[in-house]
Design a protein around this motif. Structure first.
Motif, mmCIF file in Angstrom:
data_model
loop_
_atom_site.group_PDB
_atom_site.id
_atom_site.type_symbol
_atom_site.label_atom_id
_atom_site.label_comp_id
_atom_site.label_asym_id
_atom_site.label_seq_id
_atom_site.Cartn_x
_atom_site.Cartn_y
_atom_site.Cartn_z
ATOM 1 N N VAL A 1 33.187 37.282 -12.381
ATOM 2 C CA VAL A 1 33.834 38.570 -12.612
ATOM 3 C C VAL A 1 32.882 39.457 -13.412
ATOM 4 N N ASP A 2 33.000 40.734 -13.208
ATOM 5 C CA ASP A 2 32.249 41.727 -13.970
ATOM 6 C C ASP A 2 32.980 41.931 -15.291
ATOM 7 N N ALA A 3 32.284 41.733 -16.399
ATOM 8 C CA ALA A 3 32.926 41.854 -17.713
ATOM 9 C C ALA A 3 33.539 43.228 -17.919
ATOM 10 N N ARG A 4 32.990 44.252 -17.264
ATOM 11 C CA ARG A 4 33.512 45.611 -17.432
ATOM 12 C C ARG A 4 34.816 45.818 -16.686
ATOM 13 N N LYS A 5 35.050 44.998 -15.665
ATOM 14 C CA LYS A 5 36.264 45.140 -14.844
ATOM 15 C C LYS A 5 37.311 44.089 -15.171
ATOM 16 N N GLY A 6 36.877 42.931 -15.636
ATOM 17 C CA GLY A 6 37.809 41.859 -15.943
ATOM 18 C C GLY A 6 38.404 41.236 -14.688
ATOM 19 N N VAL A 7 39.533 40.566 -14.867
ATOM 20 C CA VAL A 7 40.222 39.910 -13.755
ATOM 21 C C VAL A 7 40.867 40.974 -12.875
ATOM 22 N N ILE A 8 40.520 40.968 -11.590
ATOM 23 C CA ILE A 8 41.061 41.944 -10.648
ATOM 24 C C ILE A 8 41.805 41.217 -9.532
ATOM 25 N N ALA A 9 42.309 41.989 -8.581
ATOM 26 C CA ALA A 9 43.092 41.402 -7.495
ATOM 27 C C ALA A 9 42.302 40.358 -6.720
ATOM 28 N N GLN A 10 41.006 40.621 -6.506
ATOM 29 C CA GLN A 10 40.196 39.674 -5.757
ATOM 30 C C GLN A 10 40.000 38.364 -6.521
ATOM 31 N N THR A 11 39.968 38.448 -7.838
ATOM 32 C CA THR A 11 39.868 37.228 -8.641
ATOM 33 C C THR A 11 41.098 36.363 -8.409
ATOM 34 N N ARG A 12 42.261 37.000 -8.432
ATOM 35 C CA ARG A 12 43.506 36.259 -8.196
ATOM 36 C C ARG A 12 43.546 35.709 -6.775
ATOM 37 N N ARG A 13 43.100 36.507 -5.823
ATOM 38 C CA ARG A 13 43.107 36.053 -4.425
ATOM 39 C C ARG A 13 42.240 34.803 -4.271
ATOM 40 N N HIS A 14 41.030 34.857 -4.795
ATOM 41 C CA HIS A 14 40.134 33.734 -4.618
ATOM 42 C C HIS A 14 40.587 32.509 -5.400
ATOM 43 N N ALA A 15 41.185 32.705 -6.561
ATOM 44 C CA ALA A 15 41.722 31.569 -7.303
ATOM 45 C C ALA A 15 42.842 30.900 -6.507
#
Length: 420
Positions: free
Chosen positions: A101-115
Motif C-alpha cells: 500500500v502507498d503510505a499516503r493513501k493507506g488501505v483502499i478498496a483494492q487492498t480489501r479486495r485483494h485481502a
C-alpha cells in the motif's frame, strides 16, 4: 495506481544481487532515456512495452532467485481491478503474499479486495508492505494507523495475528527491503528480506493422502519393453511408495504400486509435487484424466457440486451457460445450473441469487459436469480442489474455481470478528 510494486520487486532482486550486470546496464540506459538520475528498478520486472510506457504492471512477471537461506519464486502481479484475474493466477499457489500500500493513501478498496481474494485462495501468510513511508510527514503515526486497520481486515478474514506482518519500506531508496533503515526508528522488526528468509512456510499442507491425476499413459511397445505400461503425472497430494495399495477413480478398481519410475531411475518414495511414472501390479484400464488415490480417504467422484468462482471474462456469466471444466488432467463439458450468491469483498456479505457474475466478481455457483471429477474440498487441498472454466469455442479461461464454499468460510470469519 502506481504504488511501487514492481519497484519493490526490482529492489529485492537488486539488493540481493540476483540481477546480472548487463540487465542493470540496460535498466540504467532506459532510465537515463526517461530523464531519471537513478535506475528505475521496476524495469527489471515490467517487461512489456505497454507496462513501461504506462508505469503500471498489467501482467504477471515471474522471477527466480535464491539466498543462502532459501530459494524464491517471485510473482509480480498487478493491483488494478481490471487485472484481478492476473492476481488470482499469481497467488493461487503462493505460500506468502506481499500486499503493498502507498503510505499516503493507506488501505483502499483494492487492498480489501485483494485481502479477500487471498483469503478465498487460502494463502497462509501475508505481509503488508507500507511503501513510500519516506513521503509522509508523520511516518510513525501513519504506519501505526495503516497496520492497525489492515490487522482488523485480516482478522475479519480469518488470519491469526502471527500470520500477518506489517513492514514500513521505501522501495525507491531501499529502506527496510534488504537493508535495515535508520530512517524508521519507530520500527524494530525485521526487514522484508529477513522476514522472507525466516518466516515458517512449510511445504503445501495436504490434509489428504495420495492423489495422482494421470496425465499420460506410457506404452513404448519396443523389444526392450514389450509389456511396459506406466502412468505418468505429478503427485498432487500425499506420497506413494512401491507396495502401496491404491484405488483408480472413477472406476473404483483397486491394485498396488509395483514401482516408481523417473528419467533418473526408480524411487523408493514420491512426495507431493514430484513428477513420476507409476507402474501398477495389475493390468488396469486407466486413461488420462483418471486419478490414482489412497483407498483410505479416496473422494467420491462428483458430477453435481457447488463451487466458488472468480469470473475473469468481459462477458458476464449467466445461469445455463455451457462451458468446459478443466480439473487436474481431466477436461469435461459443464453446465452452470444457477448463481447461488455473489460475494462483496468490501463488506464480507453476500447477495443471494444474482442474475449474473461480471468481470472480477466472486460468487458461488452450482455446476453439473458430463464426466465426474475426483475432487477434494479446496480448504482441504488446493491442488485437487481447484479448477478452470473454459470457453468451448475460443479456449479462453473464463473463471478460476474452488470446489466447496470458500465464501461461507470467509463470511463466517467476518461475522465472528465483527465485520460490517
Amino acid at each position: 495506481m502506481d504504488d511501487g510494486k514492481s519497484t519493490l520487486v526490482g529492489r529485492l532482486l537488486y539488493d540481493t544481487k540476483s540481477v546480472l550486470a548487463d540487465q542493470i546496464d540496460a535498466v540504467t540506459r532506459a532510465s537515463v532515456d526517461k530523464g531519471l538520475s537513478t535506475p528505475d528498478l521496476s524495469l527489471l520486472v515490467d517487461g512489456l512495452r505497454a507496462e513501461r510506457e504506462q508505469g503500471i504492471t498489467i501482467d504477471v512477471a515471474y522471477r527466480y532467485f535464491a539466498t543462502p537461506q532459501r530459494s524464491f519464486v517471485l510473482a509480480d502481479t498487478p493491483g488494478h481491478v481490471q487485472y484481478t484475474r492476473n492476481t488470482v493466477s499469481g497467488a493461487s499457489t503462493a505460500q506468502l503474499v506481499i500486499l503493498l500500500v502507498d503510505a499516503r493513501k493507506g488501505v483502499i478498496a483494492q487492498t480489501r479486495r485483494h485481502a479477500a481474494v487471498m483469503a478465498l485462495l487460502g494463502v497462509p501468510r501475508l505481509v503488508l508492505a507500507v511503501n513510500k513511508i519516506d513521503l509522509v510527514e508523520d511516518p510513525a503515526t501513519v504506519f501505526g494507523e495503516v497496520s492497525a486497520e489492515f490487522a482488523e481486515i485480516t482478522s475479519a478474514l480469518g488470519w491469526k495475528p502471527d500470520a500477518v506482518t506489517a513492514i514500513p519500506v521505501s522501495a525507491l531508496h531501499g529502506d527496510n527491503v534488504a537493508v535495515r533503515s535508520e530512517n524508521t526508528p519507530y520500527y524494530d522488526g525485521p526487514t522484508l528480506m529477513e522476514h522472507l528468509e525466516s518466516v515458517p512456510v512449510d511445504a503445501e499442507p495436504h490434509r489428504v493422502n495420495l492423489r495422482f491425476p494421470v496425465q499420460y499413459v506410457i506404452r513404448p511397445r519396443t523389444a526392450e519393453y514389450p509389456d511396459y505400461r506406466g502412468y505418468a503425472g505429478q503427485v498432487g497430494a500425499g506420497s506413494v511408495r512401491p507396495g502401496d495399495e491404491v484405488v483408480v477413480l472413477p472406476s473404483g478398481i483397486r491394485t498396488t504400486v509395483e514401482r516408481i519410475d523417473t528419467a533418473d531411475g526408480e524411487l523408493d518414495v514420491a512426495h507431493a509435487g514430484r513428477s513420476v511414472t507409476l507402474v501398477l501390479a495389475d493390468d488396469v484400464d486407466i486413461s488420462r484424466g483418471d486419478t490414482i488415490a489412497s483407498p483410505e480417504d479416496a473422494p467420491e467422484p462428483i458430477a453435481d457440486f457447488e463451487a466458488t468462482v472468480c469470473w475473469l471474462a468481459e462477458k458476464p456469466l449467466h445461469p445455463g451457460a455451457r462451458l468446459l471444466l478443466k480439473h487436474g488432467t481431466r477436461t469435461t463439458q459443464a453446465i452452470v445450473g444457477s448463481i447461488v450468491e455473489r460475494f462483496d469483498e468490501q463488506t464480507l456479505s453476500t447477495e443471494p441469487s444474482p442474475d449474473s457474475l461480471s468481470l472480477n466478481e466472486i460468487g458461488k455457483i452450482s455446476v453439473r459436469v458430463a464426466d465426474p471429477i475426483v475432487a477434494d474440498d479446496y480448504a482441504v487441498n488446493r491442488h485437487t480442489g481447484s479448477f478452470l472454466l473454459i470457453d468451448p469455442a475460443g479456449g479462453n479461461t473464463l473463471a478460476a474455481g474452488l470446489v466447496g464454499d470458500a465464501i461461507a468460510t470467509v463470511e463466517a470469519a467476518g461475522v465472528v470478528a465483527g465485520a460490517e
